[in-house]
Design a protein around this motif. Structure first.
Motif, PDB file in Angstrom:
ATOM      1  N   GLY A  47     -39.909  76.311  92.062  1.00 21.94           N
ATOM      2  CA  GLY A  47     -41.013  76.061  91.993  1.00 21.94           C
ATOM      3  C   GLY A  47     -41.832  77.109  90.728  1.00 21.94           C
ATOM      4  O   GLY A  47     -41.578  77.578  90.544  1.00 21.94           O
ATOM      5  N   ARG A  48     -43.186  77.032  91.849  1.00 24.33           N
ATOM      6  CA  ARG A  48     -43.945  77.671  90.552  1.00 24.33           C
ATOM      7  C   ARG A  48     -44.568  78.585  91.563  1.00 24.33           C
ATOM      8  O   ARG A  48     -44.915  78.761  92.331  1.00 24.33           O
ATOM      9  N   VAL A  49     -44.602  79.820  90.958  1.00 21.97           N
ATOM     10  CA  VAL A  49     -44.851  81.497  91.485  1.00 21.97           C
ATOM     11  C   VAL A  49     -46.565  81.303  91.819  1.00 21.97           C
ATOM     12  O   VAL A  49     -47.302  80.964  91.261  1.00 21.97           O
ATOM     13  N   VAL A  50     -47.010  81.662  93.458  1.00 19.98           N
ATOM     14  CA  VAL A  50     -48.044  81.946  93.318  1.00 19.98           C
ATOM     15  C   VAL A  50     -49.014  82.836  94.485  1.00 19.98           C
ATOM     16  O   VAL A  50     -49.517  82.677  94.750  1.00 19.98           O
ATOM     17  N   GLU A  51     -47.156  83.879  94.550  1.00 18.27           N
ATOM     18  CA  GLU A  51     -47.769  85.122  95.349  1.00 18.27           C
ATOM     19  C   GLU A  51     -47.119  85.924  94.953  1.00 18.27           C
ATOM     20  O   GLU A  51     -45.053  85.583  95.301  1.00 18.27           O
ATOM     21  N   VAL A  52     -47.334  87.306  94.490  1.00 19.60           N
ATOM     22  CA  VAL A  52     -45.893  88.261  94.983  1.00 19.60           C
ATOM     23  C   VAL A  52     -46.409  89.479  94.963  1.00 19.60           C
ATOM     24  O   VAL A  52     -47.643  90.090  95.577  1.00 19.60           O
ATOM     25  N   GLU A  53     -45.329  90.431  95.215  1.00 19.40           N
ATOM     26  CA  GLU A  53     -46.620  91.681  95.541  1.00 19.40           C
ATOM     27  C   GLU A  53     -45.516  93.048  94.207  1.00 19.40           C
ATOM     28  O   GLU A  53     -43.895  92.791  94.412  1.00 19.40           O
ATOM     29  N   ALA A  54     -46.277  93.611  94.254  1.00 12.51           N
ATOM     30  CA  ALA A  54     -45.399  95.684  93.372  1.00 12.51           C
ATOM     31  C   ALA A  54     -45.048  96.047  94.422  1.00 12.51           C
ATOM     32  O   ALA A  54     -45.679  96.483  95.629  1.00 12.51           O
ATOM     33  N   TYR A  55     -43.534  97.157  93.891  1.00  8.37           N
ATOM     34  CA  TYR A  55     -43.363  97.768  94.250  1.00  8.37           C
ATOM     35  C   TYR A  55     -43.282  98.966  93.231  1.00  8.37           C
ATOM     36  O   TYR A  55     -41.917  98.588  92.228  1.00  8.37           O
ATOM     37  N   LEU A  56     -44.073 100.150  93.524  1.00  5.71           N
ATOM     38  CA  LEU A  56     -43.805 100.947  92.142  1.00  5.71           C
ATOM     39  C   LEU A  56     -42.710 101.927  92.102  1.00  5.71           C
ATOM     40  O   LEU A  56     -42.981 102.863  91.045  1.00  5.71           O
TER      41      LEU A  56
END
Length: 205
Positions: A47-56
């Motif tokens: 699959g192709r990545v289209v959405e992510v979230e960063a956790y810092l």
């Protein structure tokens, strides 16, 4: 839920350890447009990545590592370029790519994929993504530079306009709930949801 441009284009180059050994806020947008591969007994899923979230990390009240090092978060405090997989509601798996130097407790949640090859069902949402890619707790701590589970770049054009919004489902995190740490390809049909208008937070007098 995918576009013609989501198909694999040309040769693929795997993301190496150095790619992940950076702050999550840098890795997150750079993952957009990358391909995710899982070599399963039933064949290759892509699959192709289209959405992510960063956790810092521990100071980020939305991050699991804000509660310190536990058996659950051990992988998130580990070396970069490994999978941090966890279960929510007792039934849905979610997968993160661990980032930054070992011990930083930072990671990027993979929220949505555009289907490319042999995905089983929808992949627009972190739980659906793991189900479609056949990711379970068995993949906890797996090396993302391995021959089983990895991410790569191909010759596809750069991801379209990258949009940001607050992360989803972290209203408990105080001021961290409003930080624009969700990154997605604007207008892509595989994005899990459009950001809703948020009410301003008022600090107590």
């Amino acid at each position: 839920m995918s576009l013609p441009s989501d198909a694999i284009q040309g040769a693929c180059t795997r993301l190496d350890r150095d790619f992940y050994d950076r702050p999550a806020i840098q890795v997150a947008p750079d993952l957009l447009g990358c391909l995710m591969f899982h070599a399963t007994p039933q064949g290759l899923r892509v699959g192709r990545v289209v959405e992510v979230e960063a956790y810092l990390g521990p100071t980020d009240l939305a991050a699991h590592t804000s509660r310190g090092r536990t058996a659950r978060t051990r992988a998130m405090f580990g070396p970069p370029g490994h999978a941090y997989v966890y279960l929510i509601y007792g039934m849905y798996h979610c997968m993160n790519a661990v980032t930054g130097p070992e011990g930083s407790g930072t990671a990027v949640l993979l929220r949505a994929l555009a289907p490319v090859t042999s995905l089983d069902g929808e992949s627009n949402g972190p739980g659906k993504l793991c189900r479609a890619m056949n990711i379970t707790l068995e993949h906890y701590g797996m090396d993302l530079c391995s021959d089983t589970l990895w991410l790569a770049r191909d010759n596809a054009p750069a991801a379209g306009q990258i949009a940001t919004s607050p992360r989803i489902g972290v209203d408990y995190a105080g001021e961290w709930a409003d930080k624009p740490l969700r990154f997605y390809i604007n207008g892509h049909p595989a994005v899990s949801r459009r950001p809703a208008a948020r009410k301003p937070r008022h600090k107590p007098a």
